[in-house]
Design an enzyme around this catalytic site. Structure first.
Site, short mmCIF file in Angstrom:
data_model
loop_
_atom_site.label_atom_id
_atom_site.label_comp_id
_atom_site.label_asym_id
_atom_site.label_seq_id
_atom_site.Cartn_x
_atom_site.Cartn_y
_atom_site.Cartn_z
N GLY A 245 0.76 -1.24 0.00
CA GLY A 245 0.00 0.00 0.00
C GLY A 245 0.79 1.28 0.00
O GLY A 245 0.21 2.37 0.04
N PRO A 291 4.37 -5.19 -1.11
CA PRO A 291 4.29 -3.99 -1.95
C PRO A 291 4.13 -4.35 -3.43
O PRO A 291 4.76 -5.28 -3.92
CB PRO A 291 5.64 -3.31 -1.71
CG PRO A 291 6.56 -4.40 -1.27
CD PRO A 291 5.73 -5.49 -0.66
N GLY A 292 3.29 -3.61 -4.11
CA GLY A 292 3.11 -3.81 -5.55
C GLY A 292 3.40 -2.52 -6.28
O GLY A 292 4.43 -2.36 -6.95
N ARG A 293 2.52 -1.52 -6.05
CA ARG A 293 2.63 -0.24 -6.74
C ARG A 293 4.02 0.40 -6.59
O ARG A 293 4.58 0.90 -7.56
CB ARG A 293 1.58 0.72 -6.16
CG ARG A 293 1.40 2.00 -6.96
CD ARG A 293 0.57 3.00 -6.18
NE ARG A 293 -0.70 2.49 -5.72
CZ ARG A 293 -1.85 2.58 -6.38
NH1 ARG A 293 -1.89 3.19 -7.53
NH2 ARG A 293 -2.95 2.07 -5.86
N TYR A 334 -10.83 6.05 -10.88
CA TYR A 334 -10.55 6.74 -9.61
C TYR A 334 -10.30 8.24 -9.77
O TYR A 334 -9.92 8.90 -8.81
CB TYR A 334 -9.31 6.14 -8.92
CG TYR A 334 -9.16 4.65 -9.01
CD1 TYR A 334 -10.03 3.80 -8.33
CD2 TYR A 334 -8.15 4.07 -9.76
CE1 TYR A 334 -9.88 2.42 -8.41
CE2 TYR A 334 -8.00 2.69 -9.84
CZ TYR A 334 -8.87 1.87 -9.17
OH TYR A 334 -8.72 0.52 -9.25
N CYS A 361 -15.00 4.83 -27.82
CA CYS A 361 -16.27 5.49 -28.14
C CYS A 361 -17.01 5.81 -26.86
O CYS A 361 -18.02 5.18 -26.55
CB CYS A 361 -17.10 4.56 -29.00
SG CYS A 361 -17.09 5.11 -30.68
N GLU A 362 -16.51 6.75 -26.11
CA GLU A 362 -17.09 7.07 -24.81
C GLU A 362 -16.51 8.41 -24.35
O GLU A 362 -15.28 8.56 -24.31
CB GLU A 362 -16.72 5.93 -23.84
CG GLU A 362 -17.30 6.06 -22.51
CD GLU A 362 -17.34 4.72 -21.74
OE1 GLU A 362 -17.41 3.64 -22.35
OE2 GLU A 362 -17.30 4.79 -20.52
N TYR A 390 -0.94 -1.22 -12.11
CA TYR A 390 -2.39 -1.23 -12.34
C TYR A 390 -2.79 -0.58 -13.67
O TYR A 390 -3.87 0.01 -13.77
CB TYR A 390 -3.14 -0.58 -11.16
CG TYR A 390 -2.81 -1.23 -9.84
CD1 TYR A 390 -3.24 -2.52 -9.55
CD2 TYR A 390 -2.01 -0.58 -8.89
CE1 TYR A 390 -2.90 -3.13 -8.35
CE2 TYR A 390 -1.67 -1.19 -7.69
CZ TYR A 390 -2.12 -2.47 -7.43
OH TYR A 390 -1.80 -3.08 -6.25
#
Ligand code: LLP
Length: 437
Positions: A245, A291-293, A334, A361-362, A390
């Protein structure tokens, strides 16, 4: 932390490689990672654990941040463990030759097939998150004639300052058994009766993209108060996993942490663990973090080619790029903010504020808003920073766009970590109704 190096041609470099050359060679959109950065971050955590805690534990790379065979190979060579959260991540890790005994499996609703694969492949630990799962797992372990090591996911009840979607230890969370309402303790009693499960300890994770050391320290203290309470059951935890985190820098508004700042961050947590053990007269547990991020986030950038440019007088200017929410979903999910430069003119002063649109298309399909850039022209190469976590792992084929390839830079040279998808990949599993007789 990502050093924005610009070469003599005025182009952005990553890991010593010219980003404009990368875009030419591999096409855009393109995910690019600096291998040294990834390895340095892994070493920061592993060495801090070694120096401050006698290496009595394991740093698990939270592979959900960026999972592919090459990443498991890097984590393995740096002596890390891996946290996996699905059969797919587990399969990828095992196929890459990752040692199963260093794998910890998470998930609030692991499927029976996923648990079967985990038990059969002898993963080190499975983190149980429901009694429903505990029953399935106990049976599977019995059938396999073994006792499976497990941890229990607990919710220490800590509100971390981050986006509500990535907070995981508030009272209203789908994860973990609450310490506060007594359900964690009740569950321990239950798990201790399972013949084919061996409860080794506990896991908690309070959320992601968090900078306040205090939140982690508080979570650790709450875990130890829980561990102390379990003496009553004659149970002493051998393993404690305090999750991941730690935040990274996306924009100038975020703290700019150096490798040694991350080491200090982890050291504060270790200090809290050590003093909690002394204060509560508990044995020091085998300590894990996930830990990842912080390992891959700032190591990665995404390269795009600027296409259509639309200026709505008095409102805003849009630069459209060849990517979008299918490969960069975090703004849509987010409202995440990023910084970018024109990689081919990286020395030029920013003169305007633009929104960067994707090609889906959005209307909401934006890479982000409020980017300060020099006046861009179609054909310029845009580099967006801190996209290593991510992004690829959350990419999709929305609008039947292709997930971009991934290249890794080592010694200034680029090699594929993930090759480009093709249109044939998109239709590989499609079935025409009339062919189904
Ligand atoms: N351990 C567990 C149990 C987790 O759920 C997570 C992240 C981690 C470790 C790693 O956390 P990190 O060090 O990467 O912050 N998609 C969101 C992030 C979701 C995080 C999910 N769990 C985003 O793009 O911000």
């Amino acid at each position: 932390m990502f050093e924005r190096k610009i070469n003599e041609k005025g182009r952005l470099e990553i890991g010593g490689a010219d980003t404009v050359e990368l875009a030419k060679k591999f096409g855009t959109p393109l995910y690019v990672y600096d291998e040294n950065h990834i390895r340095n971050m892994m070493r920061v955590y592993r060495e801090t654990l070694q120096n401050e805690y006698d290496g009595n534990g394991l740093v698990l790379y939270a592979s959900k941040a960026f999972s592919c065979m090459g990443m498991y190979a890097i984590a393995k060579s740096e002596g890390l463990g891996a946290d996996v959260v699905s059969g797919g991540e587990l399969y990828t890790a095992l196929t890459a030759g990752f040692p199963p005994e260093k794998i910890m499996m998470h998930g609030n609703n692991k499927l029976k097939d996923e648990l079967t694969l985990a038990v059969k492949s002898n993963v080190g630990w499975i983190v149980v998150d429901s009694l429903y799962e505990a029953d399935i797992l106990n049976n599977l372990a019995q059938e396999a004639g073994k006792v499976q090591n497990i941890l229990l996911r607990i919710n220490p009840g800590v509100e971390a300052h981050t986006h509500s979607f990535v907070q995981t230890a508030t009272p209203d969370s789908k994860f973990g058994f609450s310490v506060a309402d007594g359900s964690a303790k009740e569950t321990v009693k239950n798990l201790l009766t399972k013949t084919n499960l061996c409860l080794k300890g506990f896991h908690c994770h309070i959320g992601s993209q968090i900078f306040e050391k205090q939140s982690f320290v508080l979570a650790a203290e709450k875990c130890f108060s829980f561990l102390a309470d379990l003496k009553e059951l004659d149970f002493e935890a051998e393993v404690l996993n305090l999750g991941g985190g730690y935040g990274i820098r996306y924009t100038k508004d975020d703290p700019d942490l150096s490798f040694s700042d991350y080491a200090d961050f982890f050291k504060s947590l270790i200090d809290a663990v050590k003093s909690a053990c002394v204060n509560r007269n508990l044995k020091r547990p085998y300590l894990c973090i996930e830990p990842g991020r912080s390992i891959v986030g700032e190591a990665g950038i995404t390269l795009y080619t600027v296409g259509a440019i639309k200026e709505i007088k008095g409102i805003k200017k849009y630069l459209a790029v060849d990517g979008g929410m299918f490969e960069s979903p975090r703004y849509c999910l987010y409202g995440s903010k990023y910084e970018a430069v024109l990689a081919n003119r990286a020395n030029e002063e920013a003169t305007e504020v633009v929104s960067i649109a994707g090609k889906c298309c959005e209307s909401g399909d934006l890479i982000g808003e409020g980017f300060n850039l020099p006046a861009a022209k179609s054909g310029d190469i845009l580099a967006v920073f801190s996209t290593g976590a991510y992004h690829y792992s959350m990419a999709s084929n929305y609008n039947r766009n292709l997930v971009p390839p991934v290249v890794l830079i080592k010694d200034k040279k680029a090699k594929y970590l993930v090759k480009p998808q093709t249109y044939d990949d998109l239709i590989r599993n499609d079935v025409l109704p009339q062919s189904e007789k």
